[in-house]
Design a protein around this motif. Structure first.
Motif, short mmCIF file in Angstrom:
data_model
loop_
_atom_site.label_atom_id
_atom_site.label_comp_id
_atom_site.label_asym_id
_atom_site.label_seq_id
_atom_site.Cartn_x
_atom_site.Cartn_y
_atom_site.Cartn_z
N GLY A 43 0.44 5.63 -12.40
CA GLY A 43 0.99 5.07 -11.16
C GLY A 43 0.01 4.20 -10.41
O GLY A 43 0.31 3.07 -10.03
N ALA A 44 -1.22 4.71 -10.23
CA ALA A 44 -2.24 3.94 -9.50
C ALA A 44 -2.77 2.78 -10.35
O ALA A 44 -3.06 1.71 -9.83
CB ALA A 44 -3.38 4.86 -9.09
N GLY A 45 -2.87 3.00 -11.66
CA GLY A 45 -3.35 1.94 -12.55
C GLY A 45 -2.41 0.74 -12.57
O GLY A 45 -2.86 -0.41 -12.63
N LEU A 46 -1.11 1.00 -12.52
CA LEU A 46 -0.14 -0.11 -12.49
C LEU A 46 -0.29 -0.94 -11.22
O LEU A 46 -0.13 -2.16 -11.25
CB LEU A 46 1.28 0.43 -12.62
CG LEU A 46 1.67 0.92 -14.01
CD1 LEU A 46 3.04 1.61 -13.97
CD2 LEU A 46 1.66 -0.21 -15.02
N VAL A 47 -0.61 -0.28 -10.11
CA VAL A 47 -0.83 -1.03 -8.87
C VAL A 47 -2.04 -1.94 -9.04
O VAL A 47 -2.01 -3.10 -8.64
CB VAL A 47 -1.03 -0.07 -7.67
CG1 VAL A 47 -1.44 -0.85 -6.42
CG2 VAL A 47 0.23 0.72 -7.41
N ASP A 48 -3.10 -1.41 -9.64
CA ASP A 48 -4.30 -2.23 -9.84
C ASP A 48 -4.06 -3.39 -10.78
O ASP A 48 -4.72 -4.43 -10.67
CB ASP A 48 -5.47 -1.37 -10.33
CG ASP A 48 -6.12 -0.60 -9.21
OD1 ASP A 48 -5.80 -0.86 -8.03
OD2 ASP A 48 -6.96 0.27 -9.50
N LEU A 49 -3.12 -3.27 -11.71
CA LEU A 49 -2.77 -4.41 -12.56
C LEU A 49 -2.28 -5.57 -11.71
O LEU A 49 -2.51 -6.73 -12.03
CB LEU A 49 -1.69 -4.03 -13.57
CG LEU A 49 -2.16 -3.36 -14.84
CD1 LEU A 49 -0.96 -2.94 -15.70
CD2 LEU A 49 -3.08 -4.26 -15.64
N VAL A 50 -1.61 -5.24 -10.60
CA VAL A 50 -1.06 -6.26 -9.71
C VAL A 50 -2.07 -6.71 -8.66
O VAL A 50 -2.26 -7.90 -8.43
CB VAL A 50 0.22 -5.73 -9.00
CG1 VAL A 50 0.75 -6.75 -8.01
CG2 VAL A 50 1.28 -5.36 -10.02
N LEU A 51 -2.75 -5.75 -8.03
CA LEU A 51 -3.61 -6.07 -6.89
C LEU A 51 -5.08 -6.31 -7.22
O LEU A 51 -5.77 -7.00 -6.49
CB LEU A 51 -3.52 -4.95 -5.84
CG LEU A 51 -2.14 -4.72 -5.21
CD1 LEU A 51 -2.20 -3.56 -4.23
CD2 LEU A 51 -1.63 -5.98 -4.51
N GLY A 52 -5.58 -5.71 -8.28
CA GLY A 52 -7.00 -5.85 -8.60
C GLY A 52 -7.29 -5.37 -10.01
O GLY A 52 -7.81 -4.27 -10.19
N PRO A 53 -6.95 -6.17 -11.01
CA PRO A 53 -7.06 -5.74 -12.41
C PRO A 53 -8.44 -5.22 -12.82
O PRO A 53 -8.53 -4.39 -13.72
CB PRO A 53 -6.70 -6.99 -13.20
CG PRO A 53 -5.90 -7.82 -12.27
CD PRO A 53 -6.41 -7.52 -10.90
N VAL A 54 -9.48 -5.65 -12.17
CA VAL A 54 -10.82 -5.21 -12.52
C VAL A 54 -11.00 -3.70 -12.27
O VAL A 54 -11.85 -3.06 -12.86
CB VAL A 54 -11.89 -6.05 -11.78
CG1 VAL A 54 -11.91 -5.72 -10.30
CG2 VAL A 54 -13.25 -5.87 -12.40
N TYR A 55 -10.13 -3.14 -11.43
CA TYR A 55 -10.22 -1.72 -11.10
C TYR A 55 -9.44 -0.81 -12.05
O TYR A 55 -9.56 0.41 -11.99
CB TYR A 55 -9.74 -1.48 -9.67
CG TYR A 55 -10.75 -1.85 -8.64
CD1 TYR A 55 -11.72 -0.93 -8.24
CD2 TYR A 55 -10.79 -3.11 -8.07
CE1 TYR A 55 -12.67 -1.25 -7.30
CE2 TYR A 55 -11.75 -3.46 -7.13
CZ TYR A 55 -12.69 -2.53 -6.75
OH TYR A 55 -13.64 -2.86 -5.82
#
Length: 173
Positions: free
Chosen positions: A62-74
């Motif tokens: 769930g959190a990883g998918l958000v980072d794909l959108v907002l900050g892929p480096v994370y």
């Protein structure tokens, strides 16, 4: 009913709740480029109701998918950090609750999970992203997010217990 399929479905539902709590309900911190969210509250509820690796997968995905959108480096750091948060929180909670310390288990497990989040991102940003001591700039926002998530998570799980939602989830796992 197929227990494994039910666990997969519940993991997917919690991953979606983590995603919504992180992506939709977040406040940007311009000074650090990060953001504060309440996705960790959903992670804590997943840890307390779903438990174990399934809660960890829901948290990381769930959190990883958000980072794909907002900050892929994370994404790599988030997958590991959020998985560990949920896994450790569920282990602590279930250990304490089986000894009769359910309410204490909520608070202690949430606190440890949020410490994992704060230290995890400090390490990830400082070492893996090469920010060095500059990574400390994000600690303040992570502490605020952690405290808010503990409060929201504990209050929400109490409501979910009173309405028998947690018992229903646990009956499937």
């Amino acid at each position: 009913m197929n227990s494994k399929l039910t666990k997969i479905v519940l993991t997917s539902v919690f991953a979606a709740l983590v995603f919504v709590g992180t992506y939709v309900i977040h406040i940007a911190i311009p000074a650090t480029g990060g953001y504060i969210n309440i996705g960790d509250a959903a992670i804590l509820i997943a840890a307390w109701s779903l438990g174990g690796a399934y809660a960890g997968l829901a948290a990381g995905i769930g959190a990883g998918l958000v980072d794909l959108v907002l900050g892929p480096v994370y994404v790599p750091g988030t997958l590991v950090i959020k998985f560990l948060m949920a896994l450790v929180a569920s282990i602590i909670f279930f250990a304490l609750s089986t000894k009769g310390f359910r309410k204490t288990g909520y608070v202690v497990s949430a606190f440890v999970a949020e410490v994992i989040m704060i230290l995890g991102y400090l390490l990830y940003e400082g070492v893996f992203l090469g920010l060095g001591l500059g990574a400390f700039a994000g600690v303040y926002g992570n502490v605020i997010q952690g405290v808010a998530s503990i409060v929201i998570g504990v209050v929400a799980v109490e409501v979910l217990e009173k309405t028998k939602v947690i018992a229903k989830i646990k009956s499937y796992v």
